[in-house]
Design a protein around this motif. Structure first.
Motif, mmCIF file in Angstrom:
data_model
loop_
_atom_site.group_PDB
_atom_site.id
_atom_site.type_symbol
_atom_site.label_atom_id
_atom_site.label_comp_id
_atom_site.label_asym_id
_atom_site.label_seq_id
_atom_site.Cartn_x
_atom_site.Cartn_y
_atom_site.Cartn_z
ATOM 1 N N ALA A 106 0.829 -1.205 0.000
ATOM 2 C CA ALA A 106 0.000 0.000 0.000
ATOM 3 C C ALA A 106 0.862 1.253 0.000
ATOM 4 O O ALA A 106 0.555 2.244 -0.674
ATOM 5 C CB ALA A 106 -0.940 -0.003 1.204
ATOM 6 N N GLN A 107 1.977 1.225 0.751
ATOM 7 C CA GLN A 107 2.873 2.382 0.779
ATOM 8 C C GLN A 107 3.567 2.556 -0.573
ATOM 9 O O GLN A 107 3.730 3.679 -1.053
ATOM 10 C CB GLN A 107 3.906 2.219 1.894
ATOM 11 C CG GLN A 107 3.297 2.306 3.290
ATOM 12 C CD GLN A 107 4.324 2.102 4.386
ATOM 13 O OE1 GLN A 107 5.506 1.850 4.119
ATOM 14 N NE2 GLN A 107 3.890 2.189 5.635
ATOM 15 N N LEU A 108 3.974 1.455 -1.183
ATOM 16 C CA LEU A 108 4.547 1.530 -2.531
ATOM 17 C C LEU A 108 3.521 2.092 -3.503
ATOM 18 O O LEU A 108 3.840 2.967 -4.323
ATOM 19 C CB LEU A 108 4.993 0.142 -2.987
ATOM 20 C CG LEU A 108 5.387 -0.002 -4.467
ATOM 21 C CD1 LEU A 108 6.546 0.915 -4.817
ATOM 22 C CD2 LEU A 108 5.721 -1.449 -4.792
ATOM 23 N N GLU A 250 -6.554 -3.056 1.194
ATOM 24 C CA GLU A 250 -5.407 -3.935 1.018
ATOM 25 C C GLU A 250 -4.107 -3.238 1.407
ATOM 26 O O GLU A 250 -3.824 -2.144 0.969
ATOM 27 C CB GLU A 250 -5.325 -4.392 -0.441
ATOM 28 C CG GLU A 250 -6.411 -5.360 -0.848
ATOM 29 C CD GLU A 250 -6.113 -5.983 -2.189
ATOM 30 O OE1 GLU A 250 -5.284 -6.898 -2.248
ATOM 31 O OE2 GLU A 250 -6.702 -5.523 -3.173
ATOM 32 N N ARG A 251 -3.329 -3.928 2.231
ATOM 33 C CA ARG A 251 -2.010 -3.424 2.586
ATOM 34 C C ARG A 251 -0.928 -4.316 1.986
ATOM 35 O O ARG A 251 0.119 -3.864 1.601
ATOM 36 C CB ARG A 251 -1.858 -3.348 4.102
ATOM 37 C CG ARG A 251 -2.933 -2.480 4.761
ATOM 38 C CD ARG A 251 -2.542 -2.127 6.187
ATOM 39 N NE ARG A 251 -1.243 -1.482 6.236
ATOM 40 C CZ ARG A 251 -1.004 -0.226 5.882
ATOM 41 N NH1 ARG A 251 -1.996 0.523 5.436
ATOM 42 N NH2 ARG A 251 0.204 0.287 5.951
ATOM 43 N N LYS A 252 -1.202 -5.604 1.945
ATOM 44 C CA LYS A 252 -0.292 -6.581 1.333
ATOM 45 C C LYS A 252 1.126 -6.464 1.878
ATOM 46 O O LYS A 252 2.087 -6.284 1.135
ATOM 47 C CB LYS A 252 -0.309 -6.442 -0.185
ATOM 48 C CG LYS A 252 -1.628 -6.863 -0.822
ATOM 49 C CD LYS A 252 -1.472 -7.105 -2.307
ATOM 50 C CE LYS A 252 -2.735 -7.722 -2.888
ATOM 51 N NZ LYS A 252 -2.580 -8.024 -4.332
ATOM 52 N N VAL A 253 1.236 -6.584 3.181
ATOM 53 C CA VAL A 253 2.545 -6.550 3.823
ATOM 54 C C VAL A 253 3.362 -7.775 3.435
ATOM 55 O O VAL A 253 4.563 -7.679 3.151
ATOM 56 C CB VAL A 253 2.392 -6.454 5.354
ATOM 57 C CG1 VAL A 253 3.748 -6.551 6.040
ATOM 58 C CG2 VAL A 253 1.678 -5.165 5.739
ATOM 59 N N ASN A 254 2.724 -8.938 3.422
ATOM 60 C CA ASN A 254 3.438 -10.178 3.096
ATOM 61 C C ASN A 254 3.961 -10.160 1.664
ATOM 62 O O ASN A 254 5.087 -10.581 1.396
ATOM 63 C CB ASN A 254 2.525 -11.387 3.301
ATOM 64 C CG ASN A 254 2.204 -11.622 4.768
ATOM 65 O OD1 ASN A 254 2.922 -11.144 5.647
ATOM 66 N ND2 ASN A 254 1.127 -12.344 5.035
ATOM 67 N N ALA A 255 3.130 -9.690 0.729
ATOM 68 C CA ALA A 255 3.559 -9.630 -0.674
ATOM 69 C C ALA A 255 4.754 -8.700 -0.833
ATOM 70 O O ALA A 255 5.702 -9.007 -1.576
ATOM 71 C CB ALA A 255 2.405 -9.162 -1.551
ATOM 72 N N PHE A 256 4.718 -7.580 -0.117
ATOM 73 C CA PHE A 256 5.836 -6.638 -0.191
ATOM 74 C C PHE A 256 7.093 -7.258 0.407
ATOM 75 O O PHE A 256 8.194 -7.106 -0.128
ATOM 76 C CB PHE A 256 5.483 -5.348 0.550
ATOM 77 C CG PHE A 256 6.528 -4.283 0.442
ATOM 78 C CD1 PHE A 256 6.575 -3.438 -0.660
ATOM 79 C CD2 PHE A 256 7.497 -4.132 1.435
ATOM 80 C CE1 PHE A 256 7.552 -2.460 -0.777
ATOM 81 C CE2 PHE A 256 8.477 -3.153 1.330
ATOM 82 C CZ PHE A 256 8.497 -2.322 0.221
ATOM 83 N N ARG A 257 6.927 -7.972 1.505
ATOM 84 C CA ARG A 257 8.083 -8.599 2.151
ATOM 85 C C ARG A 257 8.738 -9.622 1.219
ATOM 86 O O ARG A 257 9.969 -9.668 1.093
ATOM 87 C CB ARG A 257 7.657 -9.265 3.460
ATOM 88 C CG ARG A 257 8.828 -9.886 4.224
ATOM 89 C CD ARG A 257 8.438 -10.373 5.606
ATOM 90 N NE ARG A 257 7.516 -11.500 5.544
ATOM 91 C CZ ARG A 257 6.262 -11.489 5.986
ATOM 92 N NH1 ARG A 257 5.764 -10.376 6.512
ATOM 93 N NH2 ARG A 257 5.510 -12.547 5.920
#
Length: 469
Positions: A106-108, A250-257
């Motif tokens: 989400a930050q990206l 959606e934040r999708k922290v795992n996908a970003f990691r």
């Protein structure tokens, strides 16, 4: 001399050696595609899974923008500087240095949506219309490399394109970006989060600068016009609306990691993609470049190069340095009593001397230069078939001599550091991690910012955190 200067030089050299723009080119600004081609040709890029991931997120945002039919290109620049910018015609760039600090998809998406907003709002043409492409590229270089020297000579429009458009346009890009985020299914509040982490990084930079007795080097692009608690920005972001439920955002922290595991941190010391016209001598720790069309060899002597017409040759040799000045060295050690256009040299904290050796018996003059570096005197000799040819190539001779730069041996032997994710234990503290990973004086602060714990706090057992190793 450090690795940052080396990378800066490699980035800048091709632009310095490019031919001057024609009069026709001076009458129109360069297109986004033209500038993109120059950036790709002269800049190290991140490729592979990380680049693909950024493009995937960017295309999702672009699909929900006001110009879904415009072809957007998303590029990751392999540079530790914290930056992101947009060029006309849908070209969006984000530096790896900014990705290092983000913590979710989400930050990206917030970063990319902001830049897409600049494109859809046509801020480039609204900012300034009549600048030549070379000036624009100078502005890009000034911001990408954080070089004050380049910045002083760069065009205002070129710099503004990548370093901010003024508060009004930035807020408009925020409002558009917030709406695009929501329409793409991301939480618009991610924009506020990005600002917060960038402000923390600015605080640490002030701390480092004070310790080093230098001016802080701030990032002046994305979100830089906003204070941490910017009420106007919060109002603009709130206009984007809220998603039906928190779970839908959606934040999708795992996908970003997963996408950023193993991402390079800081300078990419493994990046050895030197342009063909650059010569790097790791043993003697120096580098130099040659103009377009020149071919160089590293056999005997130390370095030699000839022009495209093969009617001019420059050679570089070394001799033991003496206590004499470079001018005296030329007279005593090289047995050259007289130089025409005799001039002292000072470059990259090195001293030297240059001039023309008068030709005898109908022979043409020769360009001669001596530079002191370490315990050696580097001797440059430029020869041409005639004085007419010498006048044509002497500027190239001087450019080659002027490009000679020391390179830090320590920087050449350092290993590239990368970001990895680990789970915290009951004994995990950022201070212990920084000491164990040998991250230096500000290592704890850096880890805290990377993990959104600045200036205080510790991770909970089982929590995923970033480390640098």
């Amino acid at each position: 001399m450090n690795r940052s200067w080396l990378l800066f030089t490699l980035f800048l050299v091709p632009l310095l050696l490019a031919p001057a723009p024609s009069q026709a080119a001076e009458k129109r600004p360069a297109t986004g595609r033209e500038m993109h081609e120059q950036i790709v040709a002269t800049t190290a890029l991140v490729e592979g899974k990380l680049a693909d991931y950024v493009n995937q997120v960017g295309q999702r945002i672009a699909h929900h923008s006001d110009k879904p039919d415009l072809h957007f290109t998303f590029t990751v620049i392999d540079n530790p500087v914290i930056n992101a910018f947009a060029l006309p015609d849908g070209y969006i760039y984000v530096h790896r240095g900014l990705l290092n600090y983000l913590n979710s998809e989400a930050q990206l998406a917030a970063v990319l949506a902001h830049e897409v907003g600049h494109v859809t709002a046509n801020h480039h043409s609204r900012q300034r219309r009549a600048q030549v492409g070379s000036s624009i590229m100078a502005g890009l270089l000034a911001v990408l490399t954080r070089s004050a020297e380049v910045g002083e000579t760069s065009a205002m429009w070129g710099a503004s394109m990548v370093s901010g458009y003024g508060r009004g346009m930035e807020l408009e890009a925020d409002e558009l970006g917030g709406r695009y985020l929501r329409q793409a299914g991301y939480d618009p509040q991610a924009m506020i989060e990005v600002i917060s982490l960038l402000k923390d990084q600015e605080r640490l930079e002030k701390k480092r600068a004070l310790e080093a007795g230098r001016e802080p080097q701030f990032y002046h692009g994305l979100f830089a016009t906003h204070p941490r608690n910017d009420q106007r920005l919060r109002e603009v972001v709130s206009k984007a609306g809220k998603l039906p439920s928190t779970s839908s955002a959606e934040r999708k922290v795992n996908a970003f990691r997963l996408a950023t595991e193993g991402m390079v941190w800081g300078e990419n010391l493994d990046q050895r993609r030197l342009p063909g016209n650059v010569y790097l001598n790791e043993e003697l720790a120096f580098m130099m470049y040659f103009p377009k069309g020149w071919q160089h060899s590293t056999t005997v002597p130390l370095v030699s190069a000839s022009n495209s017409g093969s009617n001019a040759l420059l050679s570089v040799t070394t001799m033991p340095r003496t206590r004499d000045t470079p001018s005296q060295f030329i007279k005593k050690q090289l047995q050259v009593p007289l130089l025409k256009k005799s001039t002292a040299l000072v470059q990259s904290q090195l001293i030297g001397h240059t001039g023309l050796i008068p030709g005898n018996n109908g022979q043409p003059d020769q360009r001669l230069a001596v530079l002191y570096y370490g315990y050696k005197a580097y001797v440059f000799r430029g020869k041409a078939d005639s004085n007419d040819i010498l006048r044509e190539v002497d500027e190239d001779f001087s450019a080659i001599i002027g490009s000679f730069r020391p390179v830090s041996k320590r920087a050449l032997t350092q290993e590239t550091r990368t970001i990895h994710y680990v789970r915290a234990t009951e004994n995990t503290t950022f201070a212990r991690l920084a000491e164990h990973l040998h991250l230096g004086k500000f290592g704890e602060d850096e880890l805290r910012i990377l993990n959104n714990f600045y200036p205080a706090g510790e991770p909970k057992p089982g929590q995923w955190i970033k480390i640098i190793r």
